[in-house]
Design a protein around this motif. Sequence first.
Motif, PDB file in Angstrom:
ATOM      1  N   VAL A   8       1.068  -1.493   0.219  1.00  0.00           N
ATOM      2  CA  VAL A   8       0.251   0.112   0.017  1.00  0.00           C
ATOM      3  C   VAL A   8       0.824   0.856  -0.299  1.00  0.00           C
ATOM      4  O   VAL A   8       1.885   1.558   0.499  1.00  0.00           O
ATOM      5  N   LEU A   9      -0.182   2.127  -0.692  1.00  0.00           N
ATOM      6  CA  LEU A   9       0.973   3.475  -1.121  1.00  0.00           C
ATOM      7  C   LEU A   9       1.386   4.066   0.109  1.00  0.00           C
ATOM      8  O   LEU A   9       0.661   5.124  -0.193  1.00  0.00           O
ATOM      9  N   ALA A  10       1.906   3.858   1.356  1.00  0.00           N
ATOM     10  CA  ALA A  10       1.941   5.249   2.372  1.00  0.00           C
ATOM     11  C   ALA A  10       2.592   6.113   2.191  1.00  0.00           C
ATOM     12  O   ALA A  10       3.695   6.225   1.846  1.00  0.00           O
ATOM     13  N   THR A  11       1.566   7.331   1.859  1.00  0.00           N
ATOM     14  CA  THR A  11       1.512   8.643   1.999  1.00  0.00           C
ATOM     15  C   THR A  11       2.573   9.626   3.233  1.00  0.00           C
ATOM     16  O   THR A  11       2.125   9.680   4.033  1.00  0.00           O
ATOM     17  N   LEU A  12       3.941  10.287   2.787  1.00  0.00           N
ATOM     18  CA  LEU A  12       3.890  11.280   4.273  1.00  0.00           C
ATOM     19  C   LEU A  12       3.845  12.637   3.493  1.00  0.00           C
ATOM     20  O   LEU A  12       4.480  12.542   2.521  1.00  0.00           O
ATOM     21  N   LEU A  13       2.551  13.335   4.222  1.00  0.00           N
ATOM     22  CA  LEU A  13       2.545  14.787   3.596  1.00  0.00           C
ATOM     23  C   LEU A  13       2.832  15.416   4.872  1.00  0.00           C
ATOM     24  O   LEU A  13       2.765  15.071   5.950  1.00  0.00           O
ATOM     25  N   SER A 274       7.213   2.576  -3.777  1.00  0.00           N
ATOM     26  CA  SER A 274       7.171   2.418  -5.093  1.00  0.00           C
ATOM     27  C   SER A 274       8.015   1.353  -5.980  1.00  0.00           C
ATOM     28  O   SER A 274       8.860   0.358  -4.978  1.00  0.00           O
ATOM     29  N   SER A 275       7.402   0.837  -7.131  1.00  0.00           N
ATOM     30  CA  SER A 275       8.124  -0.156  -7.842  1.00  0.00           C
ATOM     31  C   SER A 275       8.921  -0.674  -8.578  1.00  0.00           C
ATOM     32  O   SER A 275       9.449  -0.883  -9.653  1.00  0.00           O
ATOM     33  N   GLU A 276       9.834   1.011  -8.931  1.00  0.00           N
ATOM     34  CA  GLU A 276      10.937   1.626  -9.377  1.00  0.00           C
ATOM     35  C   GLU A 276      11.904   0.777  -9.285  1.00  0.00           C
ATOM     36  O   GLU A 276      12.415   0.326  -7.778  1.00  0.00           O
ATOM     37  N   THR A 277      12.381  -0.083 -10.159  1.00  0.00           N
ATOM     38  CA  THR A 277      13.633  -0.077  -9.427  1.00  0.00           C
ATOM     39  C   THR A 277      15.255  -0.284 -11.031  1.00  0.00           C
ATOM     40  O   THR A 277      14.972   0.564 -11.837  1.00  0.00           O
ATOM     41  N   ARG A 278      16.553  -0.174 -10.817  1.00  0.00           N
ATOM     42  CA  ARG A 278      17.226   0.185 -11.536  1.00  0.00           C
ATOM     43  C   ARG A 278      17.903  -0.870 -11.186  1.00  0.00           C
ATOM     44  O   ARG A 278      18.217  -1.318 -10.550  1.00  0.00           O
ATOM     45  N   ASN A 279      18.120  -1.688 -12.674  1.00  0.00           N
ATOM     46  CA  ASN A 279      19.312  -2.889 -12.913  1.00  0.00           C
ATOM     47  C   ASN A 279      20.079  -2.459 -13.688  1.00  0.00           C
ATOM     48  O   ASN A 279      20.664  -1.256 -14.835  1.00  0.00           O
ATOM     49  N   TYR A 422       2.764  -1.440 -15.589  1.00  0.00           N
ATOM     50  CA  TYR A 422       1.491  -1.791 -14.840  1.00  0.00           C
ATOM     51  C   TYR A 422       1.786  -1.968 -13.080  1.00  0.00           C
ATOM     52  O   TYR A 422       2.896  -2.758 -13.636  1.00  0.00           O
ATOM     53  N   PRO A 423       1.093  -2.134 -12.069  1.00  0.00           N
ATOM     54  CA  PRO A 423       0.622  -2.793 -11.246  1.00  0.00           C
ATOM     55  C   PRO A 423       1.141  -4.307 -10.722  1.00  0.00           C
ATOM     56  O   PRO A 423       0.389  -5.239 -10.075  1.00  0.00           O
ATOM     57  N   ASP A 505       1.725   7.477  -8.753  1.00  0.00           N
ATOM     58  CA  ASP A 505       1.900   6.277  -7.843  1.00  0.00           C
ATOM     59  C   ASP A 505       2.666   4.813  -8.613  1.00  0.00           C
ATOM     60  O   ASP A 505       2.220   3.829  -7.526  1.00  0.00           O
ATOM     61  N   GLY A 506       3.416   4.697  -9.386  1.00  0.00           N
ATOM     62  CA  GLY A 506       4.248   3.654 -10.000  1.00  0.00           C
ATOM     63  C   GLY A 506       3.514   3.146 -11.060  1.00  0.00           C
ATOM     64  O   GLY A 506       3.840   1.882 -11.083  1.00  0.00           O
ATOM     65  N   THR A 507       2.061   3.176 -11.207  1.00  0.00           N
ATOM     66  CA  THR A 507       1.083   2.556 -12.302  1.00  0.00           C
ATOM     67  C   THR A 507       1.365   2.780 -13.845  1.00  0.00           C
ATOM     68  O   THR A 507       1.240   2.597 -14.814  1.00  0.00           O
TER      69      THR A 507
END
Length: 518
Positions: A8-13, A274-279, A422-423, A505-507
């Motif tokens: 769940v995308l826990a957001t810090l505001l 996030s589901s962003e990755t770097r390879n 996509y998620p 949101d990573g979608t």
Amino acid sequence: MRSVRMRVLATLLVLAGVGIGGWQLLPSQDDNGKTITVGTTDSVTSLDPAGAYDAGSWALFSNVFQSLLTFEAGGAAPVPDAARSCAFVGSDLKTYRCTLRRGLTFPSGRAMTAEDVKYSFDRVRAIKSDVGPASLLSTLRSVDASGSTVTFRLSSPDATFPFKVATGAGAIVDREKYPAKSLRTDGGVDGTGPYKLTAYTKGKRAVLSPNSSYKGAVGRTGRPVELRYYTDADALNTAWKAKQVDVASRQLPPRVLSGLSASDPHQRLSESDSSETRNLYLNTRAASPLHDVRVRRAMAWLINREQLAATVYKGTVDPLYSLIPTGLTGHTTSFFDAYPTQNAQRARALLTEAGVTLPVRFTYGYGKNSGSATAEAEDLKRQLEAGGLFKVTLKGYEWTAFQKQWATGKLDAYAVGWVADYPDADTFGATLVGTGATMNTGYSNNAVDHLIRTSQQYADRGDATSDLRALQQDIAHDVPVIPLWQGKEYVLSSEDVGGSQYLDDGTGVYRLWSLNWI
């Protein structure tokens, strides 16, 4: 996200100067026509959906084009956008049918038809651009249009196909404005999204105005927006400090992100998982110095992700030991299991066994204006060269040139960030390591391809877990790619801009319409 077991995308505001309810205040009527400026370091490869498969281009596409489906903020499953409804026909997951929404019109005033949808998908596959999204449609066999109905016939069962339809690969274009077998090059955009592109200067800015004719999943179109593109993170930071942008997204320098204060009364910060990755991708072809799997495994024994995350990225990313990121179905720690610590002795033994001349020399390419890519490349060079086993030549490229380099197989190794299409875990499988994958490492493994196809057949994505885990074990064994880190989403906005927590949101959807003045 929930149903696919994504976090769940826990957001810090960071809400300075106003209470929590400040995010829910109605926009000021006096500001309806005032433009919101958004700064980013992402680049746009092409204005034509058939010619771009990168985060910056797709961010723009999700605002000026429609796909049949889209993703709502925080949603895990696609919902109708240009379509009125979509569903699989039968239980074999090989026929997918959508009914088009009524009343959609292109900027010319011509009504969108099912033929436009068919045309859009067919041209992506016909053009098959080196840097385009054709690989994402690998299971699509044919498209039929009849009246307001579009029918997709697949070559194999693919429960993830609706996710792919919702991406930039599924952007619907006006068939009278876009050539069938070549990219459009006049700088025009003819879509039916929430915004119209009214001005564009490559590498500088995109000016967007709300599309009053839009009909789709977005409840309301947003404020006028100007996207400003910056060459690097430092340039974006300079613009933010000078108040030249109202929102800064993707990506401020790590040293800036790590030092943001919740007590600053002049800004709002949205920080989310996030589901962003770097390879690090490795060229496996016969002519590459990294062709021998033992050479690639030796590299895997030398990478220190914790050091990279702590020094280059100042703790704003997490070390990643898996092709599939944390929070998605099928995530494992396959690279930690296979290569738990830096071990130069194990690396040397593998290179000796391979019979290669030491040091192994290869070229490492990167996008020189992409985030912290230059500092990252220098750190990885130091790690790989420390024991005298490798000699790394670094080559930095402007983004479009960099894409061309890896897409044509001219680099031995190259680091690229991957923002999920996509998620679902499938976007980290088929598109990255399947035969003919978009990252073009030359890697092909029948067992991996079989696991990808098998994992796609499960409508309940949790049932794909065992196949996805086995896939990642194979990748850790063959090492066509070395996972480096998993990122977070940071969006910084001025105190009078609301909605930034919904922007990204990573979608793969960049919700400019969520921004408003408060």
